[in-house]
Write a protein that holds these residues in place. Structure first.
Motif, mmCIF file in Angstrom:
data_model
loop_
_atom_site.group_PDB
_atom_site.id
_atom_site.type_symbol
_atom_site.label_atom_id
_atom_site.label_comp_id
_atom_site.label_asym_id
_atom_site.label_seq_id
_atom_site.Cartn_x
_atom_site.Cartn_y
_atom_site.Cartn_z
ATOM 1 N N ASN A 1 31.126 43.806 38.363
ATOM 2 C CA ASN A 1 31.881 42.441 39.303
ATOM 3 C C ASN A 1 31.094 41.222 38.697
ATOM 4 O O ASN A 1 29.984 41.359 38.214
ATOM 5 C CB ASN A 1 31.526 42.601 40.750
ATOM 6 C CG ASN A 1 32.446 43.570 41.204
ATOM 7 O OD1 ASN A 1 33.706 44.009 40.697
ATOM 8 N ND2 ASN A 1 32.211 44.182 42.533
ATOM 9 N N ASN A 2 31.721 40.174 39.051
ATOM 10 C CA ASN A 2 31.002 38.731 38.718
ATOM 11 C C ASN A 2 30.395 38.719 37.433
ATOM 12 O O ASN A 2 29.562 37.671 37.337
ATOM 13 C CB ASN A 2 29.821 38.787 40.022
ATOM 14 C CG ASN A 2 30.314 38.991 41.049
ATOM 15 O OD1 ASN A 2 31.323 38.551 41.883
ATOM 16 N ND2 ASN A 2 29.606 39.853 42.036
ATOM 17 N N GLY A 3 31.316 38.692 36.451
ATOM 18 C CA GLY A 3 30.614 38.931 35.182
ATOM 19 C C GLY A 3 31.595 37.779 34.311
ATOM 20 O O GLY A 3 32.577 37.475 34.332
ATOM 21 N N ILE A 4 30.617 37.263 33.278
ATOM 22 C CA ILE A 4 31.170 36.299 32.240
ATOM 23 C C ILE A 4 31.086 37.302 30.950
ATOM 24 O O ILE A 4 29.867 37.591 30.753
ATOM 25 C CB ILE A 4 30.270 35.107 32.298
ATOM 26 C CG1 ILE A 4 30.159 34.299 33.544
ATOM 27 C CG2 ILE A 4 30.718 34.234 31.132
ATOM 28 C CD1 ILE A 4 29.451 33.104 33.823
ATOM 29 N N PHE B 1 26.635 38.023 37.795
ATOM 30 C CA PHE B 1 25.597 37.422 38.676
ATOM 31 C C PHE B 1 25.326 38.605 39.863
ATOM 32 O O PHE B 1 26.115 39.268 40.309
ATOM 33 C CB PHE B 1 26.348 36.574 39.510
ATOM 34 C CG PHE B 1 26.533 35.318 38.694
ATOM 35 C CD1 PHE B 1 25.557 34.168 38.552
ATOM 36 C CD2 PHE B 1 27.487 34.881 37.866
ATOM 37 C CE1 PHE B 1 25.559 33.026 37.793
ATOM 38 C CE2 PHE B 1 27.706 33.985 36.915
ATOM 39 C CZ PHE B 1 26.890 32.962 37.165
ATOM 40 N N VAL C 1 40.340 36.641 34.528
ATOM 41 C CA VAL C 1 41.140 35.609 33.880
ATOM 42 C C VAL C 1 40.487 35.375 32.569
ATOM 43 O O VAL C 1 39.106 35.165 32.316
ATOM 44 C CB VAL C 1 41.046 34.284 34.789
ATOM 45 C CG1 VAL C 1 41.770 33.011 34.321
ATOM 46 C CG2 VAL C 1 41.280 34.546 36.253
ATOM 47 N N ILE D 1 39.260 31.503 39.288
ATOM 48 C CA ILE D 1 37.927 32.252 39.436
ATOM 49 C C ILE D 1 36.923 31.144 38.703
ATOM 50 O O ILE D 1 37.385 30.252 38.106
ATOM 51 C CB ILE D 1 37.639 33.604 38.578
ATOM 52 C CG1 ILE D 1 36.243 34.138 38.890
ATOM 53 C CG2 ILE D 1 38.184 33.348 37.188
ATOM 54 C CD1 ILE D 1 36.253 35.626 38.508
ATOM 55 N N LEU E 1 36.502 36.184 32.853
ATOM 56 C CA LEU E 1 35.530 35.922 34.032
ATOM 57 C C LEU E 1 36.338 37.089 35.002
ATOM 58 O O LEU E 1 37.493 37.039 35.396
ATOM 59 C CB LEU E 1 35.835 34.453 34.503
ATOM 60 C CG LEU E 1 35.356 33.365 33.464
ATOM 61 C CD1 LEU E 1 35.968 32.194 34.182
ATOM 62 C CD2 LEU E 1 34.108 33.548 33.167
ATOM 63 N N GLY E 2 35.278 37.853 35.730
ATOM 64 C CA GLY E 2 35.583 38.574 36.768
ATOM 65 C C GLY E 2 35.019 40.056 36.541
ATOM 66 O O GLY E 2 33.860 40.157 35.821
ATOM 67 N N ARG E 3 35.819 41.029 36.755
ATOM 68 C CA ARG E 3 35.163 42.458 36.701
ATOM 69 C C ARG E 3 35.696 43.051 35.281
ATOM 70 O O ARG E 3 36.978 43.115 35.206
ATOM 71 C CB ARG E 3 35.743 43.287 37.999
ATOM 72 C CG ARG E 3 35.303 45.080 37.773
ATOM 73 C CD ARG E 3 35.663 45.490 39.212
ATOM 74 N NE ARG E 3 35.355 46.986 39.189
ATOM 75 C CZ ARG E 3 34.069 47.504 39.295
ATOM 76 N NH1 ARG E 3 33.316 46.578 39.667
ATOM 77 N NH2 ARG E 3 34.111 48.793 39.247
ATOM 78 N N ILE F 1 39.406 38.098 42.193
ATOM 79 C CA ILE F 1 39.305 38.112 41.064
ATOM 80 C C ILE F 1 37.810 38.654 40.774
ATOM 81 O O ILE F 1 37.602 39.508 39.764
ATOM 82 C CB ILE F 1 39.704 37.053 40.165
ATOM 83 C CG1 ILE F 1 41.028 36.606 40.568
ATOM 84 C CG2 ILE F 1 39.592 37.361 38.597
ATOM 85 C CD1 ILE F 1 42.187 37.390 40.164
ATOM 86 N N ASP F 2 36.931 38.039 41.324
ATOM 87 C CA ASP F 2 35.348 38.428 40.964
ATOM 88 C C ASP F 2 34.894 39.645 41.327
ATOM 89 O O ASP F 2 34.197 40.424 40.572
ATOM 90 C CB ASP F 2 34.405 37.300 41.687
ATOM 91 C CG ASP F 2 34.683 37.251 43.069
ATOM 92 O OD1 ASP F 2 35.855 37.333 43.561
ATOM 93 O OD2 ASP F 2 33.851 37.050 43.709
#
Lengths: 330, 330, 330
Positions: free
Chosen positions: A143-146, A164, A85, C18, A96-98, C71-72
């Motif tokens: 994954n789990n990225g900003i 994260f 997103v 997310i 935000l996301g992968r 999404i993450d």
């Protein structure tokens, strides 16, 4: 079948790339080879869904869902190429996301003559070599990225990413595992492009670090390319230097060539890779291509192979590959 | 939600087919049955993405990505119905990737009254019976295929396919395993359609061969259908003969009937299958349907069942199925 | 990329949600926490394809295929949120396939301030607790379902669902396992909404029953909400009562709050959950949100946690969570 009317918020896009690939490797009883129909000799096949929305004050929101395709032997549609997103505006863009990690951008076709596709795949000598029992899952994406991208200011652009690890706070030594942080700065000025990036993924058994630097210069029909890359896991290290060119021989044809020299410390052996290729554009969306590549392991090495190939079973053996294919974008 | 504007290159299409199915089989303590909501009684449910692009000189490039759906108990979208890149022109069409093998076309609803769907599924008596430890994965589709379709010349049309087994050249006896080659020729002239096809998949434990021949004739509202098929694995063989009809009883209704006789050599026992059905079109895209089928195993046979049913536990037992459903195309 | 022209029969739609989530739980050596990027804090992320077709006589046919997205950390696109073929008309609507069970509708954001998303997820105290070796797979959706929705008559609307267990008729004690039957009645009159639902899934080890009742009243800018729910598995039972509010503080902002009290019989312990949150709409399609929630286990309980959190390891311990995120619909 469904073709839709106006006021869209979703774009469907993708690439379908497939071709014949022949790879061979030195073996103790002579060369061993394999013939395949394989995907992605020129560009990674994919299917995606994306859209953007204009908000107040020049801001935009958007989403991007993209999965890899194996055209030759398809499986599940797995949305792991990108899943984000986004919010963007004058401040730049936050995803935000992968997504790609910053260092990966320097291994794509913009900075390496063949990108990470086909027998000349940049991943063969620029990805980490598994060492110390640790395998990084974040040398391409996380994954789990900003993921923040700055605006372009006078040719400079920056990208920083944090991801994260998501471990419990009392997990002990491994509680930071998988935590990623990285960044990239690029500069573009007319014919000149420079880009440097680095990233680290935490592991209790030894952090994994990837760094690279790319420079290219458009000289008439030729783009001259240089790429340096280094992967470290604890005390092990591989360092690669590439010189290459993408040369437009006509309105529809491009010759590509690359030579990479890899030095290994504490893991595997040195190696070189030489690749030449040709892309013939049938249209903006469709191209035919061919590539030829040789990877030469030094000393007693057996580690390195051409993209899609099998390892040699002979100390210091070579592996060779060639391919013909078609790439269609939509 | 997303509905899109002009200049498309992607078409979304599919089928959603679901209904009530009741199947029963002779058991030692009487008939054993199962009631289900099941997919695909009339047409295989699917979701797909495809597109074409006009190139110079009358050539076209295209892609086709299509996955099966289980409407009743859905799972992952797996793009294994078809995954190809196509190039076509006056020479015909070449498809690279995963596609139907040539023999399968003769088992579809154009040549078998019920195609490979529902309780009367052609696959029940026209697919291979596992034998000799070998299971063919290429009696419907093949991965890694080069599939050529000729232009239609005076009613004649040909199709040849080759698929790579992709084994290493020094693998020994099994190095040709999974390699497929097959072809099909068809002829259409007014009310008459003829089609013959054959294909072989290599296996060290015994090649698998599938051959079939179909003839049908449109006689007024009735399409009279004949289909012969043979599956061989080493010395085992099943041969089936079908007579059938698709009869338009009104502008919206079609009655279908089929009788198949299977002879087995070296594997399983003989069997017959009788199916009747009715399709009521609510529109061009949506239909209600019902089917009834009985499979009669001969001798001590227990092998053959109606589509979606359970095997009988009694030597020479019957299995029976009926279904009501709705099929919606999009 | 593909954007399509007129005469559509397929709509692509979805949600991408997310955010950052921090959860913590009492542990024997102090609080244990976890920081994550996670999906679905406000609304369940999804990608779907749907369409309808007008038939004769005011009837419509349609299809709906919808899968969840992470999404993450994305995985396969699995079409398990909804997979149905629909026929509708003056008689109401029949859906065949996989869909929400009637009781689940009363746990969504229309009847619970936070629905089943985020740290305040209704599922934490309104879903069944595994007991007696039986886990229900039908407290949210069911496969193999026939789902009927009545027309709305003077504010009243009914929904009944039956789903096949699909076991063999001679399976013995477990032959009814997974068979589901349920229903829901709702009434809407100006500011008042009432809804009651119940459903049972058969299991040889003890049927699973879920019932609930919801009432809400729009009082100016505030929607006052009450929800009662009960889950039974044999002699075990959990009963929950919620009071809550959704309060529009401005044209773009909404405050939400909920307090739930759970009583357990024969399984787990009592617990309470308190949640507050705020949603700020950037547009009709995009919102920022934040939530804070605490679950307090009573007695020696360790069972209950905030949405996305880890269980406490301390008898009667608390778990706490907060989150910030962005939700984008398309």
């Amino acid at each position: 079948c469904g073709q839709a009317h106006a006021q869209s918020s979703v774009t469907i896009f993708g690439v379908a790339d497939i071709g014949y690939v022949h790879t061979s490797a030195n073996g103790t009883a002579g060369s061993v080879s394999r013939s395949q129909l394989a995907s992605d000799g020129n560009t990674s096949s994919r299917l995606g869904f994306r859209g953007t929305e204009d908000l107040r004050g020049g801001m935009k929101a958007g989403f991007w869902l993209e999965g890899a395709l194996a055209i030759d032997q398809p499986g599940s549609l797995t949305l792991q190429r990108r899943s984000t997103v986004e919010l963007s505006g004058s401040f730049g863009e936050v995803r935000l996301g992968r997504d790609y990690v910053p260092t990966f951008t320097n291994l794509t076709v913009a900075y390496h003559p063949f990108g990470t596709n086909g027998v000349g795949n940049a991943g063969q000598l620029f990805y980490p070599v598994a060492a110390g029992g640790t395998t990084s899952s974040t040398h391409v994406r996380s994954n789990n990225g900003i993921n923040y991208f700055s605006p372009n200011v006078a040719g400079y652009q920056a990208n920083v990413m944090y991801a994260f690890g998501e471990h419990l706070s009392n997990e002990g030594a491994t509680k930071q595992n998988d935590t990623y942080v990285g960044g990239r700065v690029s500069y573009a000025n007319g014919p000149l492009n420079l880009s440097a990036a680095t990233g680290k993924t935490k592991f209790a058994t030894g952090d994994y670090t990837q760094s690279n630097f790319a420079a290219n210069y458009q000289l008439g029909a030729a783009k001259l390319m240089y790429l340096w890359g280094e992967n470290k896991v604890g005390v092990t290290k591989t360092t690669s230097n590439l010189v290459g060119v993408q040369y437009k021989v006509s309105g529809t044809g491009e010759v590509r060539a690359a030579y990479t020299d890899l030095k290994a410390v504490g893991v595997a052996n040195d190696a070189t890779q030489m690749t030449v290729g040709y892309v013939h554009n049938l249209s903006k969306r469709t191209a035919l291509y061919t590539n030829y590549s040789v990877v030469d392991n030094k000393g007693t090495g057996k580690q390195f192979v051409v993209g899609g190939g099998d390892k040699t079973t002979v100390a210091g053996g070579n592996t060779t590959g060639y391919e013909f294919g078609v790439r269609h974008s939509f």
